[in-house]
Design a protein around this motif. Structure first.
Motif, mmCIF file in Angstrom:
data_model
loop_
_atom_site.group_PDB
_atom_site.id
_atom_site.type_symbol
_atom_site.label_atom_id
_atom_site.label_comp_id
_atom_site.label_asym_id
_atom_site.label_seq_id
_atom_site.Cartn_x
_atom_site.Cartn_y
_atom_site.Cartn_z
ATOM 1 N N VAL A 158 3.049 3.359 -2.711
ATOM 2 C CA VAL A 158 4.048 2.468 -3.309
ATOM 3 C C VAL A 158 3.988 1.081 -2.667
ATOM 4 O O VAL A 158 4.058 0.061 -3.361
ATOM 5 N N PHE A 159 3.826 1.041 -1.350
ATOM 6 C CA PHE A 159 3.712 -0.254 -0.673
ATOM 7 C C PHE A 159 2.482 -1.021 -1.156
ATOM 8 O O PHE A 159 2.520 -2.246 -1.307
ATOM 9 N N GLN A 160 1.399 -0.293 -1.388
ATOM 10 C CA GLN A 160 0.189 -0.947 -1.876
ATOM 11 C C GLN A 160 0.404 -1.530 -3.274
ATOM 12 O O GLN A 160 -0.025 -2.658 -3.560
ATOM 13 N N GLU A 161 1.086 -0.788 -4.144
ATOM 14 C CA GLU A 161 1.367 -1.306 -5.483
ATOM 15 C C GLU A 161 2.298 -2.508 -5.433
ATOM 16 O O GLU A 161 2.116 -3.476 -6.194
ATOM 17 N N LEU A 162 3.296 -2.459 -4.552
ATOM 18 C CA LEU A 162 4.191 -3.605 -4.416
ATOM 19 C C LEU A 162 3.450 -4.827 -3.883
ATOM 20 O O LEU A 162 3.750 -5.963 -4.277
ATOM 21 N N GLN A 163 2.499 -4.596 -3.007
ATOM 22 C CA GLN A 163 1.723 -5.716 -2.473
ATOM 23 C C GLN A 163 0.845 -6.346 -3.558
ATOM 24 O O GLN A 163 0.655 -7.568 -3.589
ATOM 25 N N ILE A 183 9.508 5.656 -6.424
ATOM 26 C CA ILE A 183 10.434 5.581 -5.291
ATOM 27 C C ILE A 183 11.501 6.663 -5.407
ATOM 28 O O ILE A 183 11.848 7.323 -4.423
ATOM 29 N N ASN A 184 12.035 6.866 -6.618
ATOM 30 C CA ASN A 184 13.015 7.930 -6.829
ATOM 31 C C ASN A 184 12.421 9.296 -6.513
ATOM 32 O O ASN A 184 13.079 10.156 -5.910
#
Length: 261
Positions: free
Chosen positions: A42-47, A198-199
């Motif tokens: 998820v952090f990678q996608e947000l980045q 995230i959910n």
């Protein structure tokens, strides 16, 4: 081992509260370690979708400051709760020694150990250190969980706010307005997909924390009503910590829900 009803109920309440709080702490540890690869994804996608510095539609510094403020306040309060909880037996011991009273060797929680605690300075010290270690690990992972939620929420708020700004500034008279609208729709779908991920990661953690905390709050409340003032303050400290934990999570959930709408 208590013969009186009040003492028996108090000890049961203390023990159940301590066990539940410890279980919630281990649930945090298990959930974060087990879902580590999903969190990193998820952090990678947000980045990858993070806005560029020259994009005027995003208020990056504003949301960064808000997130840092919430995390700092939450960290300071949790540290204050932890220090008070773990220093209570030492302070009580020093006060009894100064007043030349018989030392009670009262621990932070009504916990059984396979060695002598009451009346033994070494056994008491080892028991206190073990409880300090366990409570510190529990609080550390709770802080990590709340900070993780805070980062996710304000990242989503940043993107929802930027999306709304771009939609408001979309000019249908431009020749490429239709393509821009398609791109914004795809962008919105990408944000919603990340939200679902995230959910999926955090919902089991929220459910476990909610159930465990509810039981712990009920048991702690019973102990507060039946214990002496000094012990009651110690458990009020625990109660306030868990209320703060769920307040922050509920507040962040409300923030991301309002941003989506």
């Amino acid at each position: 081992m208590a013969e009186e009803t009040t003492a028996f109920v108090t000890q049961i309440s203390e023990t159940c509260g301590a066990l539940t709080l410890t279980s919630v702490g281990f649930a945090h540890i298990y959930a974060l370690i087990r879902n580590r690869h999903l969190i990193e994804s998820v952090f990678q996608e947000l980045q990858e979708i993070y806005p560029r510095a020259r994009d005027r539609h995003y208020r990056c510094q504003h949301y960064f400051d808000l997130a840092m403020l919430i995390m700092k306040i939450e960290f300071v309060l949790f540290m204050a709760f932890l220090v008070y909880y773990n220093s209570a037996p030492i302070l009580l011991l020093l006060w009894e020694y100064q007043q030349r009273q018989e030392l009670s060797f009262t621990l932070q929680a009504n916990t059984w150990f396979p060695w002598k605690v009451h009346g033994s300075a070494i056994g008491f010290g080892v028991a206190v250190l073990i409880i300090i270690l366990i409570s510190t690990v529990d609080v550390a992972f709770a802080i990590v969980a709340v900070h993780l939620v805070c980062i996710f929420v304000f990242q989503l708020k940043l993107h929802f706010d930027g999306l709304a700004s771009q939609l408001l500034n979309l000019d249908s008279r431009q020749p490429d307005a239709n393509q821009q609208l398609r791109n914004l729709i795809a962008y919105h779908s990408c944000i919603l997909q990340i939200t679902e991920q995230i959910n999926h990661i955090l919902n089991p953690l929220f459910m476990t924390s909610l159930v465990g905390s509810t039981i712990a709050i009920c048991m702690t409340s019973a102990a507060i009503l039946l214990l002496d003032l000094a012990s009651a303050f110690k458990y009020i400290n625990n109660l306030a910590a868990f209320v703060l934990y769920h307040f922050v999570i509920c507040y962040l959930g409300t923030e991301v829900t309002s941003a989506d709408y």
